[in-house]
Enzyme design. Structure first.
Site, short mmCIF file in Angstrom:
data_model
loop_
_atom_site.label_atom_id
_atom_site.label_comp_id
_atom_site.label_asym_id
_atom_site.label_seq_id
_atom_site.Cartn_x
_atom_site.Cartn_y
_atom_site.Cartn_z
N ASN A 237 9.33 -6.83 -4.67
CA ASN A 237 9.92 -5.53 -4.35
C ASN A 237 11.44 -5.66 -4.35
OD1 ASN A 237 10.75 -6.36 -1.57
ND2 ASN A 237 8.52 -6.47 -1.29
N ASP A 306 1.89 -6.19 0.43
CA ASP A 306 0.61 -5.91 1.08
C ASP A 306 -0.55 -6.59 0.38
OD1 ASP A 306 1.69 -4.21 3.07
OD2 ASP A 306 1.81 -2.57 1.61
N LYS A 365 2.45 3.59 12.64
CA LYS A 365 2.48 2.12 12.54
C LYS A 365 2.61 1.49 13.92
CE LYS A 365 4.83 -1.55 9.96
NZ LYS A 365 5.83 -1.83 8.87
#
Length: 425
Positions: A237, A306, A365
Site C-alpha cells: 500500500n 489485511d 473499529k
C-alpha cells in the site's frame, strides 16, 4: 547545590530527591533514555564509579565513560567498559575515537556530564579553563549541564584554593553534589567523601524534568507491509511510515523506552528509538507479540495488509495467454486485536485510515476490537495522510471525540502523545 560559609569553610547543602531514602529508593524515571557522560578522575573513590554506572543504567540511562590517566591507576577501563557496554574513552587524540564519534561529537552526545569522582586537581583545572586532556576538553566543549561529585582528603577540601574553585565553578552553572562527611581512606574524618552511588543517581535524576512518558515502555508499528506473490512481486500500500516514525520520536522525547516495529520505508530511525525491521504482516505480528512484555502503550499506526496470497510461488510467475489472473488471498493475523486481547493489556491505540464516514468507521473499529483509542484520518483529502508530511486526525475514545486540525506530522505526534499520556499516567 548550595554552600554555606562556616568559619571560612564551605559546607555542602545537598538537595534531596523527592521521596528518596537510602533504604527505599524510588524509581528514577527521569533518567530513562537520558545520555549520561560519566567522567572519572584520579582518586580512591573511583571504585564507586563502577556501581554508579550500574545504578544509572538500572534506571534507563545510556552511560558512556571518560577516564583521566590518573583514574586508570585506580580502576581499569575494561571493567567500566564491561559494565557500561560502551567503549571507554581515555585519550584526547585517540585515532579510533576521532574516526568514529570524535571528542566533539562525544561532547554533543551528552544530556548531562557527571564527573564522579572529581578530584581537587581536576576541579582546579576546570576552574582555570584548561583543556589538556579529554575530560577537561569535553567540559569546555559540551553544551550539556555539568555536575561534579567532589572526592578528596578533608584537608584538601577545606583548603582555600579548593573552596575558591568550588565557588567559581558554581558561579559558572556547574552543580556540585557533596562531598559527604565521614571517615576517609587515609584515616582522616571530615568532609571530602564522594556521595554513595544510590544517592548520586537520585540527585542526578533531579537534574532532569520527568517526561510525560518517563519510565513507560511504548511499542509502535509503522509503515506498510509487503505480502509476497513470487520472488519479485508483492502486494502493498501507499503508507510512508511518516506518522508512525513521528510518534516514535515524540514518545522517546517524552521519556519512554520506545520500540518501533517498521515495515519497509526509506526513513531514518528516530533518535533513542529501537527499531525492528520487518516485511510481512506475519513478521510484524511476531515482532509485536515478542515486544509486549512490560509494554504500557501500544500504537498500531502501520498500514498492515489485511490479506496475503495463499500460495507463494517459488519462481517468478510468467505471463500466460490469458487476459486475467486469479490470486487466492487469505487473512493476515489482526495485530491490534491480538494486542488488545493480551494480558496484561497495554493501553491500545489503533489507526483508521478511511475515505468516507471516517468517525463512524473509527468508532466501529474501536468497539469491535476493544481498543482504548482510535486515531482516524481521511486519506481521501489531498495534501494529508499517506506520503505527506502533514495530517489531520480525529481521536475517538469510548465516550468522547476530539479533532486535531491539520498540522505537521511531527507536531501532531507530540500533541497525540500528550493526550495519550494523560490517559495512562
Amino acid at each position: 547545590m548550595k554552600f554555606s560559609d562556616q568559619n571560612g569553610i564551605l559546607s555542602a547543602q545537598i538537595p534531596q530527591a523527592a521521596g528518596f531514602t537510602m533504604s527505599s529508593p524510588q524509581p528514577l524515571t527521569s533518567l530513562n533514555n537520558k545520555r549520561i557522560l560519566l567522567g572519572i578522575s584520579g582518586g580512591i573513590a573511583a571504585y564507586k564509579s563502577a556501581e554508579l554506572i550500574r545504578r544509572l543504567m538500572d534506571h534507563g540511562a545510556d552511560v558512556r565513560v571518560v577516564m583521566t590517566r590518573a583514574a586508570q591507576e585506580f580502576i581499569t577501563p575494561l571493567t567500566l567498559q564491561a559494565l557500561s557496554g560502551n567503549p571507554v574513552h581515555t585519550e584526547l587524540l585517540d585515532p579510533e575515537a576521532e574516526a568514529g564519534m570524535g571528542h566533539i561529537e562525544l561532547a554533543r552526545w551528552a544530556d548531562l556530564v557527571l564527573i564522579a569522582p572529581a578530584s581537587a586537581d581536576l576541579m582546579a583545572r576546570l576552574a582555570q579553563g584548561k583543556a589538556d586532556d579529554l575530560l577537561t576538553t569535553l567540559f569546555l566543549a559540551t553544551p550539556a549541564q555539568v555536575v561534579l561529585a567532589p572526592a578528596m582528603n578533608q584537608g584538601m577540601w577545606r583548603n582555600a584554593s579548593t573552596q575558591a574553585n568550588a565557588k567559581l565553578l558554581e558561579e559558572r552553572s556547574v552543580t556540585l553534589l557533596g562531598p559527604a562527611e565521614g571517615s576517609q581512606a587515609c584515616g582522616d574524618v571530615g568532609p571530602g567523601r564522594m556521595l554513595e552511588p544510590d544517592e548520586l543517581a537520585a540527585l542526578t535524576a533531579q537534574q532532569f524534568q520527568s517526561g510525560l512518558l518517563a519510565g513507560k515502555k511504548v511499542v509502535i508499528t509503522a509503515g506498510p507491509t509487503r505480502e509476497a506473490i513470487d520472488p519479485v512481486r508483492y502486494i502493498s500500500n501507499h503508507s510512508s511510515g511518516k506518522m508512525g516514525y513521528a510518534l516514535a520520536e515524540a514518545a522517546a522525547e517524552a521519556g519512554a523506552t520506545t520500540i518501533l516495529i517498521s515495515g519497509p520505508t526509506q526513513l531514518a530511525t528516530p533518535d533513542r528509538v529501537q527499531r525492528l525491521d520487518v516485511t510481512s504482516a506475519q513478521e510484524m505480528y511476531d515482532a509485536t507479540m515478542a515486544s509486549l512484555e512490560g509494554c504500557d502503550l501500544f500504537i498500531a499506526s502501520a498500514a498492515v495488509a489485511d490479506y496475503r496470497p495463499a500460495q507463494l510461488a517459488e519462481q517468478k510467475i510468467k505471463k500466460t495467454g490469458q487476459d486475467t489472473m486469479t490470486i487466492e488471498l487469505v487473512k493476515n493475523p489482526d495485530i491490534v486485536t491480538a494486542v488488545a486481547a493480551s494480558q496484561p493489556k497495554p493501553y491500545t491505540v489503533g489507526f483508521a485510515a478511511e475515505t468516507q464516514d471516517v468517525v463512524s468507521y473509527a468508532r466501529g473499529k474501536l468497539e469491535r476490537k476493544k481498543l482504548d483509542l482510535v486515531i482516524a484520518n481521511d486519506v481521501s483529502q489531498a495534501g494529508i495522510g499517506f506520503n505527506s508530511d502533514r495530517n489531520a486526525v480525529t481521536l475517538v475514545w469510548p465516550t468522547d471525540e476530539e479533532t486535531l486540525a491539520e498540522n505537521s506530522k511531527t507536531q501532531l505526534a507530540r500533541d497525540l502523545i500528550a493526550r495519550i499520556s494523560a490517559k495512562i499516567t
